[in-house]
Design a protein around this motif. Sequence first.
Motif, PDB file in Angstrom:
ATOM      1  N   TRP A  99       0.870  -1.178   0.000  1.00 26.58           N
ATOM      2  CA  TRP A  99       0.000   0.000   0.000  1.00 26.58           C
ATOM      3  C   TRP A  99       0.902   1.222   0.000  1.00 26.58           C
ATOM      4  CZ3 TRP A  99      -3.857   1.831   4.314  1.00 26.58           C
ATOM      5  CH2 TRP A  99      -4.794   2.700   3.742  1.00 26.58           C
ATOM      6  N   LEU A 100       1.018   1.812  -1.162  1.00 25.54           N
ATOM      7  CA  LEU A 100       1.993   2.871  -1.372  1.00 25.54           C
ATOM      8  C   LEU A 100       1.330   4.056  -2.047  1.00 25.54           C
ATOM      9  CD1 LEU A 100       5.083   3.558  -1.225  1.00 25.54           C
ATOM     10  CD2 LEU A 100       5.254   2.603  -3.533  1.00 25.54           C
ATOM     11  N   ASP A 101       1.443   5.232  -1.432  1.00 18.89           N
ATOM     12  CA  ASP A 101       0.892   6.468  -2.004  1.00 18.89           C
ATOM     13  C   ASP A 101      -0.587   6.320  -2.361  1.00 18.89           C
ATOM     14  OD1 ASP A 101       3.437   7.566  -1.783  1.00 18.89           O
ATOM     15  OD2 ASP A 101       4.003   6.958  -3.816  1.00 18.89           O
ATOM     16  N   GLY A 102      -1.328   5.649  -1.465  1.00 19.80           N
ATOM     17  CA  GLY A 102      -2.768   5.544  -1.645  1.00 19.80           C
ATOM     18  C   GLY A 102      -3.226   4.464  -2.602  1.00 19.80           C
ATOM     19  N   ARG A 103      -2.286   3.657  -3.115  1.00 17.86           N
ATOM     20  CA  ARG A 103      -2.658   2.605  -4.063  1.00 17.86           C
ATOM     21  C   ARG A 103      -2.033   1.279  -3.646  1.00 17.86           C
ATOM     22  NH1 ARG A 103      -1.262   3.876 -10.104  1.00 17.86           N
ATOM     23  NH2 ARG A 103      -2.158   1.752 -10.214  1.00 17.86           N
ATOM     24  N   LEU A 104      -2.760   0.198  -3.939  1.00 20.62           N
ATOM     25  CA  LEU A 104      -2.190  -1.122  -3.747  1.00 20.62           C
ATOM     26  C   LEU A 104      -1.409  -1.500  -4.995  1.00 20.62           C
ATOM     27  CD1 LEU A 104      -5.086  -3.158  -2.062  1.00 20.62           C
ATOM     28  CD2 LEU A 104      -2.996  -2.292  -0.994  1.00 20.62           C
ATOM     29  N   GLU A 118      15.962 -10.689  -9.049  1.00 19.84           N
ATOM     30  CA  GLU A 118      15.731 -10.499 -10.482  1.00 19.84           C
ATOM     31  C   GLU A 118      15.140  -9.110 -10.673  1.00 19.84           C
ATOM     32  OE1 GLU A 118      16.819 -12.590 -12.588  1.00 19.84           O
ATOM     33  OE2 GLU A 118      17.193 -14.311 -11.270  1.00 19.84           O
ATOM     34  N   LEU A 119      15.720  -8.332 -11.552  1.00 20.52           N
ATOM     35  CA  LEU A 119      15.304  -6.934 -11.684  1.00 20.52           C
ATOM     36  C   LEU A 119      14.095  -6.774 -12.599  1.00 20.52           C
ATOM     37  CD1 LEU A 119      16.325  -4.235 -10.532  1.00 20.52           C
ATOM     38  CD2 LEU A 119      17.456  -3.848 -12.723  1.00 20.52           C
ATOM     39  N   GLY A 120      13.949  -7.655 -13.602  1.00 20.25           N
ATOM     40  CA  GLY A 120      12.896  -7.492 -14.600  1.00 20.25           C
ATOM     41  C   GLY A 120      11.513  -7.274 -14.024  1.00 20.25           C
ATOM     42  N   PRO A 121      11.034  -8.154 -13.124  1.00 16.87           N
ATOM     43  CA  PRO A 121       9.676  -7.970 -12.587  1.00 16.87           C
ATOM     44  C   PRO A 121       9.493  -6.663 -11.830  1.00 16.87           C
ATOM     45  CG  PRO A 121      10.475 -10.190 -12.151  1.00 16.87           C
ATOM     46  CD  PRO A 121      11.647  -9.402 -12.652  1.00 16.87           C
ATOM     47  N   LEU A 122      10.569  -6.126 -11.264  1.00 19.42           N
ATOM     48  CA  LEU A 122      10.470  -4.900 -10.472  1.00 19.42           C
ATOM     49  C   LEU A 122      10.274  -3.675 -11.349  1.00 19.42           C
ATOM     50  CD1 LEU A 122      10.678  -3.643  -7.619  1.00 19.42           C
ATOM     51  CD2 LEU A 122      13.149  -3.509  -7.968  1.00 19.42           C
ATOM     52  N   VAL A 123      10.796  -3.730 -12.580  1.00 23.00           N
ATOM     53  CA  VAL A 123      10.808  -2.539 -13.437  1.00 23.00           C
ATOM     54  C   VAL A 123       9.402  -2.017 -13.686  1.00 23.00           C
ATOM     55  CG1 VAL A 123      11.370  -1.695 -15.746  1.00 23.00           C
ATOM     56  CG2 VAL A 123      12.988  -3.170 -14.532  1.00 23.00           C
ATOM     57  N   GLY A 124       8.457  -2.910 -13.965  1.00 27.71           N
ATOM     58  CA  GLY A 124       7.110  -2.462 -14.289  1.00 27.71           C
ATOM     59  C   GLY A 124       6.166  -2.368 -13.116  1.00 27.71           C
ATOM     60  N   SER A 125       6.670  -2.513 -11.904  1.00 28.66           N
ATOM     61  CA  SER A 125       5.788  -2.552 -10.736  1.00 28.66           C
ATOM     62  C   SER A 125       5.375  -1.176 -10.234  1.00 28.66           C
ATOM     63  CB  SER A 125       6.485  -3.294  -9.599  1.00 28.66           C
ATOM     64  OG  SER A 125       7.590  -2.542  -9.100  1.00 28.66           O
ATOM     65  N   ALA A 126       6.101  -0.134 -10.625  1.00 34.25           N
ATOM     66  CA  ALA A 126       5.854   1.236 -10.165  1.00 34.25           C
ATOM     67  C   ALA A 126       6.056   1.397  -8.669  1.00 34.25           C
ATOM     68  CB  ALA A 126       4.449   1.700 -10.558  1.00 34.25           C
ATOM     69  N   ILE A 127       6.751   0.442  -8.039  1.00 32.48           N
ATOM     70  CA  ILE A 127       7.053   0.573  -6.614  1.00 32.48           C
ATOM     71  C   ILE A 127       8.254   1.483  -6.411  1.00 32.48           C
ATOM     72  CG2 ILE A 127       7.917  -0.720  -4.619  1.00 32.48           C
ATOM     73  CD1 ILE A 127       6.105  -3.011  -5.456  1.00 32.48           C
TER      74      ILE A 127
END
Length: 464
Positions: A99-104, A118-127
Amino acid sequence: MPPEGTAEAVATLRAVVVGSGISGLAGAHRLALSGHDVTVLEAGPRAGGKILTTTFAGRPVDEGADAFLTRVPHALDLCRQLGLGDRLVSPATTEAALWLDGRLRRLPGGLFLGAPVELGPLVGSAILSPRGVARAAIEPWLPGRRLDGDVSVGRLVRRRYGAQVHERLVDPLVGGINAGRTDELSVDVAAPALAAAARRGASLTRGLRAARPPDAAAGASVPFAAPAGGMGELVAALGRALSSLGAQLHLSSPVRALERVSDGYRVHTEGDVLVADRVLVAVPAFVASPLLARLSPAAGELLAALRYASVALVSLAYPARHLSHPPTGSGFLVPRDQGRLVTACSIFSNKWPGEGEWVVLRASVGRDGDQRALALDDVELAERVDAELGEALGLPGAPAAVRVSRWPRSFPQFPPGHLARQAEAAAALAVDAPGLALAGAYLRGVGIATCIAGAQAAADQLSS
């Protein structure tokens, strides 16, 4: 056993176990199996400590831990030994969010204790921001040395991956497990896998990739298990096993003092004095410390220095028929910098599906440095939690049932150097109080499997 009076007759050792949490029960079971005459003394009205399963919304719902880690085999092995092997189930889902900046935001794959293996999955997560992702991406090539000694989790992760990975991934997970601040938690205790990777080489990413279990490498989540009727089944099974082995469990029997005598120890309760050859002290450090103060002042002082965090678990039930979009996944974590009262939410009815009539949530509140929950009564706390969960999950209306479970001084905090200090305490006890051993979450970590492993090792020490 050979009859008394024969050359082979051996006197049964008398063992007293102080405390009947999971450490005390597991240690008592091990001692009884090794032939000791065991008596367990529990100050409270029930056994189990922080493991408690009660009926909520028509089904068993844990008020504390709801599963154990299976990669540390001791809890799994004990369950099988107690005849619970066929009762064990695994979570139906382990997909979690932040729960980050008002969004899950769904937690991506490729993480280990929050570290991006692994970096790939993190890139598109917007975390992470693009800058945060770039900082994490260069970790394998950053200069550095292997870890030498113990440091805080935060110091290690910030140094290797940058602040965002620490604050948005590692701290919510590792800090949440320990109800603590990872900037102040020993990596050797709170995240031993990270410590081991850091000792293999400078790069955490490379070290974790080399050491991660095969199921983690395939993208699977960390395996957990629990008895189908809740963790209380493990406590009940231990109680039955102890009874069958001739052990005695005395509730509402607080120990007031321990006295060393020539033939072992005198254990003073409110109304009785027991004589024991062996004593296993399996209570929190702040309870054990005064009991040890006269026996071993050095050990007592080391235990007295440990801090604890207080938490509460708020369970809420919502009629499933009223939810047009029921929450998905196993739950979500809340980074400390979001300022929320809720630190994590488990969607219990998704993890452990029942008949589907209720959506059951368990929200954690409180952690080291955050005492706000302590200042609220149960009604106020439930209202605050309901409001935050409604915002996060879009829940309409008030819950149909609420339960507040408070656990004061329940999470020991482990500063860097903790294991070395506990080794000092153990060394002092070996000299000052032979035949006495310690067990409990404050020694090596808060996980159920870790507590069982430590208690069994302490029992084996007393049996040798």
